[in-house]
Design a protein around this motif. Sequence first.
Motif, PDB file in Angstrom:
ATOM      1  N   UNK A   1       1.038  -1.225  -0.025  1.00  0.00           N
ATOM      2  CA  UNK A   1       0.082  -0.107  -0.003  1.00  0.00           C
ATOM      3  C   UNK A   1       0.726   1.347   0.002  1.00  0.00           C
ATOM      4  N   UNK A   2       0.610   2.475  -0.469  1.00  0.00           N
ATOM      5  CA  UNK A   2       1.126   3.510  -0.484  1.00  0.00           C
ATOM      6  C   UNK A   2       1.030   4.297   0.896  1.00  0.00           C
ATOM      7  N   UNK A   3       0.078   3.742   1.734  1.00  0.00           N
ATOM      8  CA  UNK A   3      -0.069   4.293   3.170  1.00  0.00           C
ATOM      9  C   UNK A   3       1.154   4.176   4.052  1.00  0.00           C
ATOM     10  N   UNK A   4       1.405   5.031   5.000  1.00  0.00           N
ATOM     11  CA  UNK A   4       2.571   4.893   6.044  1.00  0.00           C
ATOM     12  C   UNK A   4       1.855   4.809   7.347  1.00  0.00           C
ATOM     13  N   UNK A   5       2.540   4.266   8.343  1.00  0.00           N
ATOM     14  CA  UNK A   5       1.930   4.564   9.725  1.00  0.00           C
ATOM     15  C   UNK A   5       3.250   5.165  10.377  1.00  0.00           C
ATOM     16  N   UNK A   6       2.707   6.026  11.532  1.00  0.00           N
ATOM     17  CA  UNK A   6       3.617   6.800  12.243  1.00  0.00           C
ATOM     18  C   UNK A   6       2.962   6.671  13.871  1.00  0.00           C
ATOM     19  N   UNK A   7       4.126   6.817  14.738  1.00  0.00           N
ATOM     20  CA  UNK A   7       3.454   6.511  16.140  1.00  0.00           C
ATOM     21  C   UNK A   7       3.249   7.706  16.669  1.00  0.00           C
ATOM     22  N   UNK A   8       2.391   7.663  17.587  1.00  0.00           N
ATOM     23  CA  UNK A   8       2.029   8.693  18.704  1.00  0.00           C
ATOM     24  C   UNK A   8       1.583   9.976  17.749  1.00  0.00           C
ATOM     25  N   UNK A   9       2.023  10.939  18.242  1.00  0.00           N
ATOM     26  CA  UNK A   9       2.006  12.147  17.332  1.00  0.00           C
ATOM     27  C   UNK A   9       0.636  12.972  18.033  1.00  0.00           C
ATOM     28  N   UNK A  10      -0.453  12.144  18.420  1.00  0.00           N
ATOM     29  CA  UNK A  10      -1.666  12.716  19.062  1.00  0.00           C
ATOM     30  C   UNK A  10      -1.796  12.597  20.272  1.00  0.00           C
ATOM     31  N   UNK A  11      -0.790  12.075  21.068  1.00  0.00           N
ATOM     32  CA  UNK A  11      -0.992  11.966  22.402  1.00  0.00           C
ATOM     33  C   UNK A  11      -1.334  10.511  22.801  1.00  0.00           C
ATOM     34  N   UNK A  12      -1.380   9.706  21.744  1.00  0.00           N
ATOM     35  CA  UNK A  12      -1.889   8.277  22.106  1.00  0.00           C
ATOM     36  C   UNK A  12      -0.472   7.789  21.837  1.00  0.00           C
ATOM     37  N   UNK A  13      -0.151   6.467  22.777  1.00  0.00           N
ATOM     38  CA  UNK A  13       1.013   5.666  22.563  1.00  0.00           C
ATOM     39  C   UNK A  13       0.653   4.502  21.803  1.00  0.00           C
ATOM     40  N   UNK A  14       0.249   4.763  20.508  1.00  0.00           N
ATOM     41  CA  UNK A  14       0.152   3.481  19.536  1.00  0.00           C
ATOM     42  C   UNK A  14       0.571   4.334  18.138  1.00  0.00           C
ATOM     43  N   UNK A  15       0.189   3.134  17.187  1.00  0.00           N
ATOM     44  CA  UNK A  15       0.827   3.536  15.912  1.00  0.00           C
ATOM     45  C   UNK A  15      -0.590   3.904  15.221  1.00  0.00           C
ATOM     46  N   UNK A  16      -0.425   4.795  14.010  1.00  0.00           N
ATOM     47  CA  UNK A  16      -1.722   5.200  13.098  1.00  0.00           C
ATOM     48  C   UNK A  16      -1.423   5.154  12.018  1.00  0.00           C
ATOM     49  N   UNK A  17      -2.397   4.643  11.017  1.00  0.00           N
ATOM     50  CA  UNK A  17      -2.093   4.803   9.535  1.00  0.00           C
ATOM     51  C   UNK A  17      -2.618   6.174   9.212  1.00  0.00           C
ATOM     52  N   UNK A  18      -1.667   6.767   8.252  1.00  0.00           N
ATOM     53  CA  UNK A  18      -1.961   8.035   7.837  1.00  0.00           C
ATOM     54  C   UNK A  18      -2.913   8.212   6.985  1.00  0.00           C
ATOM     55  N   UNK A  19      -3.927   9.168   6.912  1.00  0.00           N
ATOM     56  CA  UNK A  19      -4.816   9.510   5.659  1.00  0.00           C
ATOM     57  C   UNK A  19      -5.978   8.396   5.916  1.00  0.00           C
ATOM     58  N   UNK A  20      -6.360   7.624   6.707  1.00  0.00           N
ATOM     59  CA  UNK A  20      -7.358   6.540   6.437  1.00  0.00           C
ATOM     60  C   UNK A  20      -8.622   7.422   6.216  1.00  0.00           C
ATOM     61  N   UNK A  21      -8.834   8.650   7.182  1.00  0.00           N
ATOM     62  CA  UNK A  21     -10.239   9.273   7.160  1.00  0.00           C
ATOM     63  C   UNK A  21      -9.619  10.816   6.701  1.00  0.00           C
ATOM     64  N   UNK A  22     -10.635  11.500   5.915  1.00  0.00           N
ATOM     65  CA  UNK A  22     -10.512  13.057   5.754  1.00  0.00           C
ATOM     66  C   UNK A  22     -11.780  13.386   5.993  1.00  0.00           C
ATOM     67  N   UNK A  23     -11.457  14.853   6.578  1.00  0.00           N
ATOM     68  CA  UNK A  23     -12.888  15.615   6.796  1.00  0.00           C
ATOM     69  C   UNK A  23     -12.651  16.979   6.296  1.00  0.00           C
ATOM     70  N   UNK A  24     -13.765  17.567   5.717  1.00  0.00           N
ATOM     71  CA  UNK A  24     -13.781  18.922   5.183  1.00  0.00           C
ATOM     72  C   UNK A  24     -14.867  19.562   5.682  1.00  0.00           C
TER      73      UNK A  24
END
Length: 261
Positions: free
Chosen positions: A113-136
Amino acid sequence: MARGRSQRSGRIGLAVWLSGALALLQMAAAAPAGGTHPAGSVLPDLVMLAPKDFSVEKRPKGKRWLRFDTVIANIGPGRFEVYGYQHADDPSGTLRVVQRIESGAGSWAEHDSPAAMTFAGDGHNHWHVIGLQSWILTNDRNERLGSGAKTGFCFWDNFRYGSSAGAYYLPSTTSACARRADSIVPMGLSVGWGDEYPSTIAFQYIDISGLPFGEYTVQVQADAGGAFVEADETTNNLAWSRIRIARRGVTVIDSGLGPLP
Ligand SMILES: [Ca+2]
Ligand SMILES: [Ca+2]
Ligand SMILES: [Zn+2]
């Protein structure tokens, strides 16, 4: 989904998180999924439910955040399952993401997949998939006025959406969003299950500072970057709510699944 409310990440961490997230989103847009998977594959199908539980949070210096709840769900026929892994060519802490696709009779195919994961960054100590949801946020001329602050998503079965079976993807049993002993980071959504992001969790908002009271629309989309293969890639990834923001609060005027009518 939030599992902790720790706010240990500081301003520098946030800046790194945001710049990284933007770069990764551009990567995702540049390389949409379209790779091969075996004929007869049983694909997942991501959908968004209409955003709900709106409120305005007043922030220091006159800022205002429009908070709301989002749910992403998998209506099948196949499971939505991914894992992240550290590739030697990538910066430490940025994981590549592989989508696992059921290809029948208990076998699975793996799809880069062209997606990526990064750790935390939102105050949660877990990994996240970038861009799974988008809101406007848009006005009545469908002009874009703002976008979601949250860019990374950790998902697992915590919102029943039609399944009569129990939850399968869980932090406690499948190590969802955590690095396993074999160093991969799995996440998933069973068929008929979703992942709910309550309005109160970190970054679950759109900045509406400076916007006047009035009517607006919040549009949400699953996998806007086309990173993951699904049975239906089109209209069911979208949902919306038309809202009225007033001094006394936020009311929902109308909402729907699919694109704006
Ligand atoms: Ca879909
Ligand atoms: Ca997709
Ligand atoms: Zn999180």
